[in-house]
Design a protein around this motif. Structure first.
Motif, PDB file in Angstrom:
ATOM      1  N   LEU A 260       0.823  -1.209   0.000  1.00  0.00           N
ATOM      2  CA  LEU A 260       0.000   0.000   0.000  1.00  0.00           C
ATOM      3  C   LEU A 260       0.856   1.258   0.000  1.00  0.00           C
ATOM      4  O   LEU A 260       0.507   2.257  -0.644  1.00  0.00           O
ATOM      5  N   LEU A 261       1.991   1.233   0.684  1.00  0.00           N
ATOM      6  CA  LEU A 261       2.819   2.435   0.790  1.00  0.00           C
ATOM      7  C   LEU A 261       3.335   2.879  -0.571  1.00  0.00           C
ATOM      8  O   LEU A 261       3.213   4.054  -0.948  1.00  0.00           O
ATOM      9  N   ASN A 262       3.908   1.956  -1.330  1.00  0.00           N
ATOM     10  CA  ASN A 262       4.388   2.315  -2.664  1.00  0.00           C
ATOM     11  C   ASN A 262       3.246   2.733  -3.579  1.00  0.00           C
ATOM     12  O   ASN A 262       3.400   3.626  -4.426  1.00  0.00           O
ATOM     13  N   GLY A 263       2.094   2.088  -3.390  1.00  0.00           N
ATOM     14  CA  GLY A 263       0.942   2.459  -4.205  1.00  0.00           C
ATOM     15  C   GLY A 263       0.500   3.889  -3.947  1.00  0.00           C
ATOM     16  O   GLY A 263       0.184   4.630  -4.883  1.00  0.00           O
ATOM     17  N   LEU A 264       0.477   4.295  -2.669  1.00  0.00           N
ATOM     18  CA  LEU A 264       0.090   5.663  -2.334  1.00  0.00           C
ATOM     19  C   LEU A 264       1.114   6.675  -2.850  1.00  0.00           C
ATOM     20  O   LEU A 264       0.749   7.731  -3.369  1.00  0.00           O
ATOM     21  N   LEU A 265       2.395   6.367  -2.690  1.00  0.00           N
ATOM     22  CA  LEU A 265       3.436   7.306  -3.104  1.00  0.00           C
ATOM     23  C   LEU A 265       3.474   7.471  -4.617  1.00  0.00           C
ATOM     24  O   LEU A 265       3.612   8.588  -5.125  1.00  0.00           O
ATOM     25  N   THR A 266       3.352   6.372  -5.341  1.00  0.00           N
ATOM     26  CA  THR A 266       3.329   6.488  -6.807  1.00  0.00           C
ATOM     27  C   THR A 266       2.030   7.128  -7.281  1.00  0.00           C
ATOM     28  O   THR A 266       1.997   7.781  -8.323  1.00  0.00           O
ATOM     29  N   GLY A 267       0.969   6.949  -6.492  1.00  0.00           N
ATOM     30  CA  GLY A 267      -0.313   7.542  -6.868  1.00  0.00           C
ATOM     31  C   GLY A 267      -0.303   9.052  -6.813  1.00  0.00           C
ATOM     32  O   GLY A 267      -1.102   9.707  -7.501  1.00  0.00           O
ATOM     33  N   VAL A 268       0.581   9.642  -5.970  1.00  0.00           N
ATOM     34  CA  VAL A 268       0.673  11.103  -5.889  1.00  0.00           C
ATOM     35  C   VAL A 268       1.815  11.643  -6.752  1.00  0.00           C
ATOM     36  O   VAL A 268       2.202  12.798  -6.608  1.00  0.00           O
ATOM     37  N   GLY A 269       2.348  10.788  -7.624  1.00  0.00           N
ATOM     38  CA  GLY A 269       3.346  11.250  -8.576  1.00  0.00           C
ATOM     39  C   GLY A 269       4.792  10.974  -8.224  1.00  0.00           C
ATOM     40  O   GLY A 269       5.686  11.403  -8.960  1.00  0.00           O
ATOM     41  N   LEU A 270       5.049  10.285  -7.132  1.00  0.00           N
ATOM     42  CA  LEU A 270       6.432   9.965  -6.754  1.00  0.00           C
ATOM     43  C   LEU A 270       6.827   8.634  -7.387  1.00  0.00           C
ATOM     44  O   LEU A 270       6.844   7.581  -6.748  1.00  0.00           O
TER      45      LEU A 270
END
Length: 300
Positions: free
Chosen positions: A132-142
């Motif tokens: 979930l962490l990587n999903g959230l970070l990539t979801g905001v453009g990181l």
């Protein structure tokens, strides 16, 4: 009095003192753990530990945990407890933030979850491909965190593991500090605010000195936890992490005893852990006493 203390002391001697004495004896033998045969080897096991690079790495990891985890947890818990109890409006009656009861319940919730469950949940959240962490970070453009191995990189494995431990205990110690702060008469805070003291000054000069014993207790318990940390590390990184970056002494002890059948050497590791724990507690007690004595001297 001896009659009432006799049974507890006897139980303490049998179930605490005697096993510790046995561990010290076994640590000076070559016992394999599965046979009654053993030979006395003196301090050879301790010399082996000094030359065991993997164990010494585990010792350094535990010491790092003992420095960072208690400090960060106590500071965050104290800051949250202060906001909930006396961090409200700076005028009128001394009170905490609105909905403080709701914050206490939410922050205390992680402590009700078993440590192994917390470790397994966060291991899934840190998963490089489906976490979930990587999903959230990539979801905001990181995009640099796409498939980022939080527990598989030597630079992030230990900080990520520390975060999990701190996250699991901040709420509990916040509630502990809230109970201690509520025992301080509100007149102290009202007088300080009338004299123009700011929030930081009030916390430093009034709250901390009056709940020093509670802070000391919290620090010692967290230090003992950090010098173990077995459950969290075993759940997050059973193999000790990349280049043993998250390996802790209990993990090395378990492997030495049950995988290698060297119970004498494992007992020596246990004795080292016990000495480190006692030394940590002694240091915290000494520092707290010296600081308290200096404050009393200044007050006079």
């Amino acid at each position: 009095m001896l009659v009432f203390l006799g049974l507890p002391l006897a139980l303490f001697a049998v179930f605490v003192v005697w096993p510790f004495v046995q561990a010290i004896y076994y640590s000076m033998t070559d016992w394999t753990g599965f046979t009654p045969d053993m030979s006395f080897v003196g301090l050879d096991n301790y010399q082996k530990l000094l030359h065991d690079d993997v164990f010494m790495k585990a010792v350094r990891n535990n010491l790092l945990l003992a420095v960072v985890v208690p400090l960060v947890t106590v500071v965050l818990s104290f800051a949250l407890a202060t906001m909930i109890t006396v961090g409200g409006a700076s005028y009128g009656q001394t009170r905490g933030l609105r909905f403080s009861s709701f914050y206490r319940v939410i922050s205390f919730f992680p402590y009700t979850v078993p440590a192994i469950i917390i470790g397994l949940i966060w291991a899934q959240m840190y998963d490089p491909s489906s976490g979930l962490l990587n999903g959230l970070l990539t979801g905001v453009g990181l995009d640099r965190f796409d498939s980022f191995p939080w527990l598989g990189d030597t630079t992030t494995a230990m900080p990520a593991s520390m975060f999990v431990i701190i996250w699991g205990f901040v709420g509990f110690y916040m509630v502990l500090f809230v109970a201690a702060i509520k025992g301080i008469p509100s007149e102290f805070y009202d007088a300080a605010r009338i004299d123009g003291a700011g929030r930081f000054r009030i916390a430093w000069s009034i709250t901390i000195p009056l709940i020093r014993d509670t802070i000391q207790t919290a620090y010692i318990y967290l230090g003992i936890l950090a010098l173990d940390a077995f459950v969290y590390m075993a759940a997050l990184n059973p193999g000790g992490g990349p280049a043993n970056s998250t390996l802790v002494m209990p993990q090395r002890l378990l492997d030495t005893a049950f995988a290698k059948g060297q119970f004498g050497l494992a007992s020596a590791m246990g004795v080292v852990m016990a000495i480190a724990t006692l030394a940590f507690a002694a240091i915290v007690f000494t520092v707290n006493r010296l600081v308290g004595r200096r404050e009393r001297t200044v007050a006079r």
